[in-house]
Design a protein around this motif. Sequence first.
Motif, PDB file in Angstrom:
ATOM      1  N   LEU A  95       2.761   7.084 -14.265  1.00 16.54           N
ATOM      2  CA  LEU A  95       2.050   6.775 -13.032  1.00 16.54           C
ATOM      3  C   LEU A  95       2.982   6.987 -11.848  1.00 16.54           C
ATOM      4  O   LEU A  95       4.197   6.784 -11.951  1.00 16.54           O
ATOM      5  CB  LEU A  95       1.556   5.321 -13.017  1.00 16.54           C
ATOM      6  N   ARG A  96       2.403   7.356 -10.731  1.00 21.63           N
ATOM      7  CA  ARG A  96       3.093   7.315  -9.449  1.00 21.63           C
ATOM      8  C   ARG A  96       2.382   6.287  -8.578  1.00 21.63           C
ATOM      9  O   ARG A  96       1.152   6.193  -8.620  1.00 21.63           O
ATOM     10  CB  ARG A  96       3.120   8.690  -8.780  1.00 21.63           C
ATOM     11  N   GLU A  97       3.164   5.517  -7.842  1.00 26.49           N
ATOM     12  CA  GLU A  97       2.586   4.422  -7.071  1.00 26.49           C
ATOM     13  C   GLU A  97       3.001   4.507  -5.608  1.00 26.49           C
ATOM     14  O   GLU A  97       4.159   4.758  -5.291  1.00 26.49           O
ATOM     15  CB  GLU A  97       3.028   3.064  -7.627  1.00 26.49           C
ATOM     16  N   ARG A  98       2.039   4.289  -4.713  1.00 28.42           N
ATOM     17  CA  ARG A  98       2.318   4.028  -3.308  1.00 28.42           C
ATOM     18  C   ARG A  98       2.079   2.520  -3.095  1.00 28.42           C
ATOM     19  O   ARG A  98       0.970   2.024  -3.251  1.00 28.42           O
ATOM     20  CB  ARG A  98       1.396   4.864  -2.414  1.00 28.42           C
ATOM     21  N   ARG A  99       3.134   1.795  -2.784  1.00 30.78           N
ATOM     22  CA  ARG A  99       3.082   0.334  -2.625  1.00 30.78           C
ATOM     23  C   ARG A  99       3.292  -0.026  -1.163  1.00 30.78           C
ATOM     24  O   ARG A  99       4.259   0.410  -0.539  1.00 30.78           O
ATOM     25  CB  ARG A  99       4.143  -0.337  -3.491  1.00 30.78           C
ATOM     26  N   THR A 100       2.386  -0.821  -0.636  1.00 28.28           N
ATOM     27  CA  THR A 100       2.448  -1.242   0.762  1.00 28.28           C
ATOM     28  C   THR A 100       2.448  -2.761   0.831  1.00 28.28           C
ATOM     29  O   THR A 100       1.607  -3.410   0.198  1.00 28.28           O
ATOM     30  CB  THR A 100       1.241  -0.700   1.548  1.00 28.28           C
ATOM     31  N   ALA A 101       3.389  -3.329   1.581  1.00 25.45           N
ATOM     32  CA  ALA A 101       3.472  -4.782   1.736  1.00 25.45           C
ATOM     33  C   ALA A 101       3.652  -5.117   3.201  1.00 25.45           C
ATOM     34  O   ALA A 101       4.382  -4.424   3.926  1.00 25.45           O
ATOM     35  CB  ALA A 101       4.626  -5.357   0.918  1.00 25.45           C
ATOM     36  N   TRP A 114      11.320   5.616   0.353  1.00 22.51           N
ATOM     37  CA  TRP A 114      10.729   4.745   1.370  1.00 22.51           C
ATOM     38  C   TRP A 114       9.923   5.612   2.328  1.00 22.51           C
ATOM     39  O   TRP A 114      10.415   6.621   2.831  1.00 22.51           O
ATOM     40  CB  TRP A 114      11.804   4.016   2.162  1.00 22.51           C
ATOM     41  N   LYS A 115       8.690   5.214   2.612  1.00 20.51           N
ATOM     42  CA  LYS A 115       7.898   5.851   3.652  1.00 20.51           C
ATOM     43  C   LYS A 115       7.974   5.049   4.947  1.00 20.51           C
ATOM     44  O   LYS A 115       7.763   5.598   6.022  1.00 20.51           O
ATOM     45  CB  LYS A 115       6.447   6.007   3.207  1.00 20.51           C
ATOM     46  N   LEU A 116       8.261   3.738   4.818  1.00 17.27           N
ATOM     47  CA  LEU A 116       8.409   2.860   5.974  1.00 17.27           C
ATOM     48  C   LEU A 116       9.215   1.651   5.561  1.00 17.27           C
ATOM     49  O   LEU A 116       9.001   1.095   4.479  1.00 17.27           O
ATOM     50  CB  LEU A 116       7.033   2.405   6.496  1.00 17.27           C
ATOM     51  N   ARG A 117      10.152   1.253   6.404  1.00 15.49           N
ATOM     52  CA  ARG A 117      10.855  -0.017   6.239  1.00 15.49           C
ATOM     53  C   ARG A 117      10.901  -0.698   7.597  1.00 15.49           C
ATOM     54  O   ARG A 117      11.423  -0.137   8.560  1.00 15.49           O
ATOM     55  CB  ARG A 117      12.271   0.190   5.697  1.00 15.49           C
ATOM     56  N   ALA A 118      10.357  -1.900   7.664  1.00 13.44           N
ATOM     57  CA  ALA A 118      10.325  -2.661   8.908  1.00 13.44           C
ATOM     58  C   ALA A 118      10.576  -4.126   8.573  1.00 13.44           C
ATOM     59  O   ALA A 118      10.451  -4.534   7.411  1.00 13.44           O
ATOM     60  CB  ALA A 118       8.969  -2.494   9.602  1.00 13.44           C
ATOM     61  N   PRO A 119      10.932  -4.951   9.571  1.00 14.86           N
ATOM     62  CA  PRO A 119      11.187  -6.359   9.268  1.00 14.86           C
ATOM     63  C   PRO A 119      10.014  -7.077   8.615  1.00 14.86           C
ATOM     64  O   PRO A 119      10.207  -7.979   7.791  1.00 14.86           O
ATOM     65  CB  PRO A 119      11.517  -6.961  10.643  1.00 14.86           C
ATOM     66  N   ASP A 120       8.793  -6.678   8.957  1.00 18.33           N
ATOM     67  CA  ASP A 120       7.620  -7.386   8.449  1.00 18.33           C
ATOM     68  C   ASP A 120       6.889  -6.641   7.341  1.00 18.33           C
ATOM     69  O   ASP A 120       5.765  -7.023   6.978  1.00 18.33           O
ATOM     70  CB  ASP A 120       6.649  -7.692   9.579  1.00 18.33           C
ATOM     71  N   GLY A 121       7.515  -5.584   6.762  1.00 24.73           N
ATOM     72  CA  GLY A 121       6.839  -4.912   5.669  1.00 24.73           C
ATOM     73  C   GLY A 121       7.461  -3.584   5.325  1.00 24.73           C
ATOM     74  O   GLY A 121       8.461  -3.157   5.914  1.00 24.73           O
ATOM     75  N   PHE A 122       6.852  -2.910   4.347  1.00 30.92           N
ATOM     76  CA  PHE A 122       7.384  -1.631   3.875  1.00 30.92           C
ATOM     77  C   PHE A 122       6.282  -0.832   3.198  1.00 30.92           C
ATOM     78  O   PHE A 122       5.242  -1.360   2.797  1.00 30.92           O
ATOM     79  CB  PHE A 122       8.543  -1.849   2.897  1.00 30.92           C
TER      80      PHE A 122
END
Length: 281
Positions: free
Chosen positions: A118-124, A96-104
């Motif tokens: 593959l390596r993936e950086r996923r942002t939501a 995890w690079k970021l975990r917050a209530p409204d996204g990650f």
Amino acid sequence: MTHPLPLSCAGRTVGRYVHPDDLRADLSPRPYLHPVTTLAGTPVTEERPADHLHHLGVSMAVPDVEGHNFWGGRTYVAGRGPTALDNHGEQRHHAWKLRAPDGFVEDLVWTSGGTDLLRERRTAAAVPLTADAWALDLTSALTNPGGAALTIGSPATNGRAGAGYGGFFWRAPKGPAGTPPPEVFTADAEGEDAVHGRTADWLALRGADFTLVFAGATDDTRRDPWFVRTAEYPGVGSSLAWATRLPVPAGGTVVRRVVTVVADGRLDRPAAAALVRKALS
């Protein structure tokens, strides 16, 4: 990882991000969002439906990464058709690079047969829009960590015309038996036959009490045709390899960003377009 990560918007839980630990290999284990709901609580995703057990809510799913299946189910083989193969990959959580209530922000590894392909950086992110609508902003950056180029394909690039699926994919729920399928439309076209396999700035899937409006948020994403199903099942995807294989050079990165408006009620064209503009602003 077994505990879903809640996704909140405007003080309400509108989704859960799941890292499954109970998927068979032929379902191509991968993290996904389910259930995703409107602000009023209407479900707008489906998980492991009987018609396609490998459909998992909202996910990044690709049927052919250098011959490895990260979609699930059978693999389309030229001259043989859909074929059960032992070629399934898995998307594994790395950090995890970021975990917050409204996204990650999450780093993942796409691995198959002992090889990290593959390596993936996923942002939501969950973005509030109105009292009746919010947007899921999802970005996937896929990097080839190997020393040689690889390519991403689809059943279409392997010979099955019209089946260029692979990439961002949203499986929506079917209505009760006997109800009509969701309607689909863009700014200037309507119906599955008219929008499937075509590009459009945005595409709406309208159910009995919800509307999803999908929009590519980068130039590369807007060039990807939409994969659309309504009659067989309700699903929408943005296709990485519609007609030709997508090359990813050694060390290279492919980035796609799809923003999806999730609205209560049945939007018309002007309302859908206005919410997309707001979501992308």
